[in-house]
Design a protein around this motif. Structure first.
Motif, PDB file in Angstrom:
ATOM      1  N   ALA A  28      15.090  23.297   5.903  1.00  0.00           N
ATOM      2  CA  ALA A  28      13.803  23.608   5.607  1.00  0.00           C
ATOM      3  C   ALA A  28      13.591  24.809   4.414  1.00  0.00           C
ATOM      4  N   ALA A  29      14.446  25.584   4.312  1.00  0.00           N
ATOM      5  CA  ALA A  29      14.709  26.599   3.328  1.00  0.00           C
ATOM      6  C   ALA A  29      14.957  25.965   1.843  1.00  0.00           C
ATOM      7  N   SER A  30      16.090  25.057   1.763  1.00  0.00           N
ATOM      8  CA  SER A  30      16.571  24.879   0.614  1.00  0.00           C
ATOM      9  C   SER A  30      16.865  23.454   0.517  1.00  0.00           C
ATOM     10  N   GLY A  31      16.458  22.508   1.150  1.00  0.00           N
ATOM     11  CA  GLY A  31      16.569  21.163   1.073  1.00  0.00           C
ATOM     12  C   GLY A  31      16.032  20.496  -0.123  1.00  0.00           C
ATOM     13  N   THR A  32      16.589  19.423  -0.278  1.00  0.00           N
ATOM     14  CA  THR A  32      16.165  18.759  -1.670  1.00  0.00           C
ATOM     15  C   THR A  32      15.164  17.490  -1.165  1.00  0.00           C
ATOM     16  N   THR A  33      13.920  17.275  -2.199  1.00  0.00           N
ATOM     17  CA  THR A  33      13.253  16.398  -1.757  1.00  0.00           C
ATOM     18  C   THR A  33      13.287  15.222  -2.655  1.00  0.00           C
ATOM     19  N   LEU A  34      13.612  14.064  -2.141  1.00  0.00           N
ATOM     20  CA  LEU A  34      13.993  12.857  -2.743  1.00  0.00           C
ATOM     21  C   LEU A  34      12.617  11.950  -2.957  1.00  0.00           C
ATOM     22  N   HIS A  35      12.486  11.458  -3.990  1.00  0.00           N
ATOM     23  CA  HIS A  35      11.434  10.869  -4.512  1.00  0.00           C
ATOM     24  C   HIS A  35      11.710   9.434  -4.825  1.00  0.00           C
ATOM     25  N   ALA A  36      11.189   8.318  -4.169  1.00  0.00           N
ATOM     26  CA  ALA A  36      11.064   6.943  -4.635  1.00  0.00           C
ATOM     27  C   ALA A  36       9.873   6.454  -5.165  1.00  0.00           C
ATOM     28  N   PRO A  64       0.811  -1.143  -0.011  1.00  0.00           N
ATOM     29  CA  PRO A  64      -0.051  -0.133  -0.009  1.00  0.00           C
ATOM     30  C   PRO A  64       0.854   1.362   0.129  1.00  0.00           C
ATOM     31  N   PHE A  65       1.771   1.405  -1.008  1.00  0.00           N
ATOM     32  CA  PHE A  65       2.828   2.352  -0.847  1.00  0.00           C
ATOM     33  C   PHE A  65       3.012   2.603  -2.460  1.00  0.00           C
ATOM     34  N   GLU A  66       2.532   3.985  -2.838  1.00  0.00           N
ATOM     35  CA  GLU A  66       2.834   4.131  -4.543  1.00  0.00           C
ATOM     36  C   GLU A  66       4.253   4.896  -4.336  1.00  0.00           C
ATOM     37  N   SER A  67       4.354   5.708  -3.527  1.00  0.00           N
ATOM     38  CA  SER A  67       5.559   6.768  -3.553  1.00  0.00           C
ATOM     39  C   SER A  67       6.215   6.943  -2.086  1.00  0.00           C
ATOM     40  N   LEU A  68       7.377   7.483  -2.088  1.00  0.00           N
ATOM     41  CA  LEU A  68       8.142   7.771  -0.861  1.00  0.00           C
ATOM     42  C   LEU A  68       8.862   9.027  -1.228  1.00  0.00           C
ATOM     43  N   SER A  69       8.584  10.070  -0.342  1.00  0.00           N
ATOM     44  CA  SER A  69       9.423  11.377  -0.679  1.00  0.00           C
ATOM     45  C   SER A  69      10.046  11.854   0.984  1.00  0.00           C
ATOM     46  N   VAL A  70      11.284  12.097   0.753  1.00  0.00           N
ATOM     47  CA  VAL A  70      11.789  12.846   2.264  1.00  0.00           C
ATOM     48  C   VAL A  70      12.766  13.791   1.676  1.00  0.00           C
TER      49      VAL A  70
END
Length: 557
Positions: free
Chosen positions: A134-142, A114-120
């Motif tokens: 918080a201001a300039s971090g990168t969001t990683l997507h799986a 029951p997981f389509e994607s994961l973002s951190v």
């Protein structure tokens, strides 16, 4: 060990008449499925669900010219030598064959995850602080099917399924390369495997190498959980004397040379925390480690090198009010500043190194790794196959996205340099607070060079109630006084390697890892007040002694 200088970078043949210069791994940009041009090409099946892995395929350079590790059949338990691993997982190597339709393994279909994607969201080097992230971090997507769709080498459908006891090939490749770049073990057949943290790795190691009635050697003050792990296995821990630099090799040699079999079988297993030792904070220097390794060879010891604090080595302490020296100016300078590991000195394959992400990324990830000879790593992985199995796939995927896909080795070293400076700052805060608030006539300490702990020695023989009260009674009195004052520190007696041995010193362990600077200073002030009350010393007002504590109306001379 520092990376090679530019002149030493390899030139690799492409054809008979052309060549390509392999770039410096710490400066060249990341390329998919390569480590900056140096990664070996790997079959696509390597990355699939429950794919078996040989970490020799992930080493960046050839090691055939090095000696082969010593065999440890004579030391390993029957349990370790007889394990065959999980028979059902042996079929996994065929899953990746082209056109294979598998009705074999009981692998759940990812269709029902029951997981389509994961973002951190994570820091973007070199901006590592919480506000910067918080201001300039990168969001990683799986995504669920990134591997099948050619978008990434690791995805939810793979990571969230069953896996080999070694862990995923994807994360194993990163830690293998990291180990080679930092330690470059000096024997040919070294290997790595993932663990679910160093405490679990220690438990497995003890089951691999010890029988009931055996004796485990360690520092005389040691990680309490190590003693508590050994005890139910029927293994007793015997402590080796320490000094400000940790375990004393001459004392270890003397203990083993004069060993009386009436005490039990002569020990052959040594557990040591060489860097930022828990609880004392002591760090063995390079010469100390070489001397320790020489004793291990002399007495044919097998060494468990537990190093969760290795990368928390700090800038040298410059004294109250003096700023520390500048940080390392490059990755090479940072790596050269680290005390060489026992693994980097191990020509016999007699060191089993336990590494962990717990202190440098997150303890909740429950992921570490083990480096040892091929024989030892194979036995460890077979044990994991039928006990812990693979570390958490969700944690592996998040760490791989962060370390391999986003930061790379250069970014990870940037992070390690960042936390080195953060821990240096925290260490300096607690040292300056101790200088200001603790009664130095009865409390002494050595500035820690690494880790998370500050070890405070109490001159208990100066206590007005000694010897009417025992060292244990006085330790409890001071500890409870600290709690009453609102400062919790740990009693040194909780870290005895052997509680049955006589002890004539009193210590308390404080950690500077978690609380903010102002609370850290306040806690030391409160503990200082508690010590003064117990010893009948003058109280402090605004950092200055004022009046007496009133216990016996006397001062310690």
């Amino acid at each position: 060990m520092s990376p090679p200088p530019p002149a030493a970078i390899e030139v690799e043949a492409v054809t008979d008449t052309t060549a390509v210069t392999i770039p410096d791994p710490f400066t060249a940009p990341f390329k998919p499925n390569e480590l900056y041009g140096r990664r070996r090409k790997t079959e696509k099946s390597q990355w699939g669900v429950a794919a078996p892995v040989n970490t020799a395929n992930f080493q960046l350079q050839k090691h055939d010219h090095k000696p082969v590790a010593k065999r440890w059949d004579h030391r390993m338990t029957h349990e370790a030598l007889s394990r065959e691993g999980a028979s059902l997982k042996k079929a996994a190597k065929y899953l990746g064959l082209p056109g294979m339709i598998s009705l074999g393994g009981g692998l759940p279909s990812s269709e029902y995850f029951p997981f389509e994607s994961l973002s951190v969201k994570v820091p973007t080097p070199p901006h590592f602080s919480e506000p910067a992230t918080a201001a300039s971090g990168t969001t990683l997507h799986a995504g669920k099917h990134d591997l099948a769709n050619g978008r990434a080498l690791y995805d939810i459908s793979t990571a969230f399924n069953y896996a080999q006891g070694t862990g995923s090939a994807q994360l194993l490749r990163f830690v293998t390369e990291h180990t080679e770049l930092v330690h470059n073990p000096p024997y040919a057949d070294w290997r790595t495997t993932l663990s679910i943290g160093s405490t679990s790795a220690l438990d497995m190691a003890l089951r691999m190498f010890t029988h009931r009635g055996d004796i485990l050697l360690s520092e005389e003050y040691t990680f309490a959980t190590a003693v508590e792990t050994a005890a139910p296995l029927g293994v007793r821990v015997v402590g080796v004397p320490m000094d400000a630099e940790g375990l004393v090799p001459a004392a270890l040699d003397a203990l083993l040379s004069a060993w009386d079999d009436a005490r039990g079988p002569k020990p052959f297993l040594l557990y040591t925390v060489p860097t930022g030792q828990n609880p004392t904070g002591a760090t063995q220097g390079a010469a100390r480690r070489r001397a320790l390794y020489a004793v291990a060879r002399k007495h044919d010891l097998f060494v468990l090198e537990d190093e969760p604090y290795y990368f928390l080595q700090m800038q040298p302490y410059a004294g109250p009010g003096t700023p520390p020296p500048p940080p390392p100016a490059s990755h090479a300078e940072f790596l050269a500043s680290l005390v060489p590991s026992l693994l980097s000195m191990d020509v016999d394959g007699r060191v089993m190194r336990l590494d962990s992400f717990s202190k440098v990324v997150s303890p909740g990830a429950r992921i570490g790794w083990v480096t040892a000879s091929e024989q030892v790593v194979r036995a460890y992985a077979r044990h994991a196959d039928v006990s812990t199995q693979s570390p958490c796939g969700m944690s592996q995927l998040v760490l791989w996205k962060l370390l391999d896909e986003h930061w790379g080795h250069a970014g990870y070293l940037d992070w390690l340099i960042h936390i080195r400076l953060e821990y240096t700052r925290r260490r300096d805060v607690i040292l300056q607070a101790c200088e200001r608030f603790l009664p130095k006539e009865v409390v002494s300490w050595e500035p820690p060079m690494a880790g998370m702990f500050h070890w405070l020695r109490i001159a208990f023989t100066k206590h007005p109630d000694y010897p009417a009260k025992s060292i244990q009674e006085l330790e409890e009195e001071i500890w409870l006084a600290g709690i009453e004052a609102g400062a919790l520190v740990m009693r040194g007696s909780w870290f005895y390697a052997d509680k049955t041995a006589p002890h004539d010193t009193m210590f308390f362990r404080a950690t500077y890892a978690a609380v903010p600077s102002e609370k850290l200073q306040e806690a030391i002030r409160r503990f200082g007040d508690a010590v003064r009350v117990s010893f009948g010393l003058k109280k402090m007002e605004n950092g200055v002694e004022n009046g007496d504590a009133g216990k016996n109306g006397s001062e310690v001379k």
